[in-house]
Motif scaffolding. Structure first.
Motif, mmCIF file in Angstrom:
data_model
loop_
_atom_site.group_PDB
_atom_site.id
_atom_site.type_symbol
_atom_site.label_atom_id
_atom_site.label_comp_id
_atom_site.label_asym_id
_atom_site.label_seq_id
_atom_site.Cartn_x
_atom_site.Cartn_y
_atom_site.Cartn_z
ATOM 1 N N GLU A 181 36.068 67.054 34.064
ATOM 2 C CA GLU A 181 35.198 65.887 34.188
ATOM 3 C C GLU A 181 35.673 64.770 33.271
ATOM 4 O O GLU A 181 36.050 65.004 32.119
ATOM 5 N N GLU A 182 35.630 63.540 33.791
ATOM 6 C CA GLU A 182 36.006 62.361 33.012
ATOM 7 C C GLU A 182 35.023 61.234 33.289
ATOM 8 O O GLU A 182 34.513 61.097 34.404
ATOM 9 N N LEU A 183 34.773 60.435 32.284
ATOM 10 C CA LEU A 183 34.047 59.177 32.442
ATOM 11 C C LEU A 183 35.115 58.087 32.528
ATOM 12 O O LEU A 183 35.868 57.867 31.576
ATOM 13 N N VAL A 184 35.198 57.430 33.676
ATOM 14 C CA VAL A 184 36.353 56.583 33.987
ATOM 15 C C VAL A 184 35.909 55.152 34.294
ATOM 16 O O VAL A 184 34.967 54.928 35.068
ATOM 17 N N LEU A 185 36.619 54.199 33.683
ATOM 18 C CA LEU A 185 36.479 52.807 34.089
ATOM 19 C C LEU A 185 37.594 52.510 35.076
ATOM 20 O O LEU A 185 38.781 52.595 34.736
ATOM 21 N N ILE A 186 37.208 52.198 36.303
ATOM 22 C CA ILE A 186 38.182 51.785 37.305
ATOM 23 C C ILE A 186 38.383 50.282 37.168
ATOM 24 O O ILE A 186 37.424 49.507 37.290
ATOM 25 N N ALA A 187 39.618 49.864 36.912
ATOM 26 C CA ALA A 187 39.948 48.442 36.776
ATOM 27 C C ALA A 187 40.834 48.054 37.953
ATOM 28 O O ALA A 187 42.029 48.370 37.972
ATOM 29 N N ASP A 188 40.227 47.409 38.919
ATOM 30 C CA ASP A 188 40.932 46.993 40.137
ATOM 31 C C ASP A 188 41.133 45.482 40.073
ATOM 32 O O ASP A 188 40.206 44.713 40.319
ATOM 33 N N ILE A 189 42.349 45.094 39.744
ATOM 34 C CA ILE A 189 42.651 43.668 39.577
ATOM 35 C C ILE A 189 43.628 43.293 40.682
ATOM 36 O O ILE A 189 44.832 43.549 40.592
ATOM 37 N N GLY A 190 43.083 42.729 41.734
ATOM 38 C CA GLY A 190 43.872 42.454 42.925
ATOM 39 C C GLY A 190 44.271 41.001 43.034
ATOM 40 O O GLY A 190 44.289 40.253 42.056
ATOM 41 N N GLY A 191 44.562 40.593 44.269
ATOM 42 C CA GLY A 191 45.011 39.224 44.485
ATOM 43 C C GLY A 191 43.907 38.198 44.365
ATOM 44 O O GLY A 191 44.160 37.057 43.988
ATOM 45 N N GLY A 192 42.658 38.600 44.697
ATOM 46 C CA GLY A 192 41.572 37.630 44.721
ATOM 47 C C GLY A 192 40.431 37.896 43.767
ATOM 48 O O GLY A 192 39.704 36.969 43.409
#
Length: 424
Positions: A181-192
């Motif tokens: 188990e992990e506590l995760v920050l998803i950082a999705d830095i896309g084109g827009g």
């Protein structure tokens, strides 16, 4: 390893991105992402209307035809139309009016067609990714953007359409690879956009259909790679063409031409007869005619997208190097220009500040201490910008950084979600 590897999914996942798009489909013994162009898993979100050949080209082929010098119109950053006032407008292509809604339908229809060819079957059901906010601080416009995307998907043949936040989709993709188990920050830095989700993940939770309790917070801001391109262009390149130069009366040369040229989805606005006539007047009054000569040459060649591509290449190079060199022969023979990372970071510092504030607000909303976060999972083509990573790392000192498939994690995660929602 996917928990669904023994079944063939009925639905696919579609990541319609600002810069690149992917399609994912779960089936046994095969990669999740479908090949969309010459064996490649991404399709650049580009449409080129080739006036010489009277044809339409997509993705890399469209970019290649444009860069080879064919006459026509290049359209990129199509996703930026969603939630903007432009969506109900139109543009001129090959002497005819083209509504922007039809332009969107052309690209998404092509994306569907290519996914089906690659899969060897039709898809009438899909989970589309969407940013946390299509439009910042405007719930009505945000809902309208999602409706527009759904209407477009149905128009091209999808009968069932649903949505998942893009960072949540990336989380589901990452979850297939972890052993605890992990506590995760998803950082999705896309084109827009820059989108973030704080999610509790584990191999055991991956088998659950209902994951609402595992999502602790979502946040996002309408800042992405195309914004970094824009501000790098304005600071590092547009001054060569007369941006912030003076007229003979000591007034500034109007900035609107440069802002349009620096912004992917407004480049074509500079090619109208009205703008050309205005610029003749500006040229006559310009104190530095050499710079305006470069601007006029660029516009006369309709080379704005060519220049934007050079700026984008410089941005990518500055993720690994302290300096990038731009060859600008198309503007003037022998013109070479260097941009250093300090210029890039100064020009885009305000964007990074806004992204940092978004992450800090997400942590406050979740009521989670930064020290409790185990992992930051980076995805999206712009997540490699060094200053962004440094600032996010400073907020989360105990978290390890994991880099996913920068262009494929969301499409693969949407395929997982499509199996969850619609089965086999």
């Amino acid at each position: 390893m996917s928990s669904y590897s023994s079944a063939v999914a009925r639905a696919c996942g579609i990541d319609f991105g600002t810069s690149n798009s992917t399609a994912g489909w779960l089936r046994p013994g095969a990669p999740t992402l479908l090949a969309l162009e010459d064996g490649k898993l991404t399709l650049p979100s580009v449409v080129f209307f080739n006036a010489e050949e009277d044809s339409v080209a997509y993705g890399r082929q469209g970019l290649a035809e444009y860069l080879d010098g064919y006459e026509g119109r290049l359209m990129r950053s199509l996703k930026s139309l969603l939630g903007s006032s432009l969506i109900d407008g139109q543009t001129e292509v090959m002497g005819k009016a083209l509504p922007f809604r039809e332009l969107l339908a052309k690209f998404i229809g092509e994306l569907k067609l290519r996914a089906e060819r690659s899969a060897g079957r039709d898809f009438d059901t899909a989970v589309f990714g969407r940013p946390v906010h299509f439009v910042d601080d405007n719930e009505q416009a945000d809902k309208q953007a999602e409706r527009t995307l759904e209407e477009t998907a149905r128009r091209v043949g999808f009968k069932e359409v649903s949505f998942q936040f893009e960072p949540i989709a990336a989380a589901f993709h990452y979850e297939q690879s972890i052993s605890r188990e992990e506590l995760v920050l998803i950082a999705d830095i896309g084109g827009g956009t820059s989108d973030f989700s704080l999610v509790r993940l584990s191999p055991e939770r991956a088998a659950l259909v209902e994951r609402r309790d595992d999502l602790l917070a979502n946040g996002g801001v309408h800042i992405g790679g195309t914004d970094f391109d824009k501000y790098l262009s304005l600071a590092g390149v547009m001054p060569l063409l007369g941006y912030r130069s003076k007229l003979k009366n000591n007034a500034d040369v109007p900035s609107s031409y440069y802002f349009n040229l620096a912004t992917w989805h407004t480049i074509n606005f500079t090619y109208t007869r009205k703008i050309w006539m205005e610029l003749q007047e500006v040229y006559r009054d310009a104190a530095d005619k050499e710079k305006l000569d470069r601007l006029l040459s660029l516009i006369e060649q309709r080379a704005g997208h060519w220049l934007a591509l050079r700026v984008e290449e410089a941005k990518i190079a500055l993720s690994d190097a302290d300096k990038a060199t731009l060859q600008l022969d198309r503007i003037r023979q022998g013109l070479v220009h260097d941009i250093d990372r300090a210029t890039f970071e100064t020009a885009t510092g305000g964007l990074v500040d806004d992204v940092e504030r978004t992450v800090a607000a997400l942590l406050r909303d979740a009521g989670v201490a930064a020290e409790r976060i185990d992992t930051v999972f980076f995805t999206g083509g712009s997540s490699g910008i060094p200053l962004l990573r440094q600032r996010i790392a400073a907020l989360l000192p105990a978290a390890r950084a994991v880099e996913g498939d920068l262009f494929g994690s969301i499409g693969a995660g949407l395929a997982v979600e499509a199996m969850r929602r619609y089965g086999s």
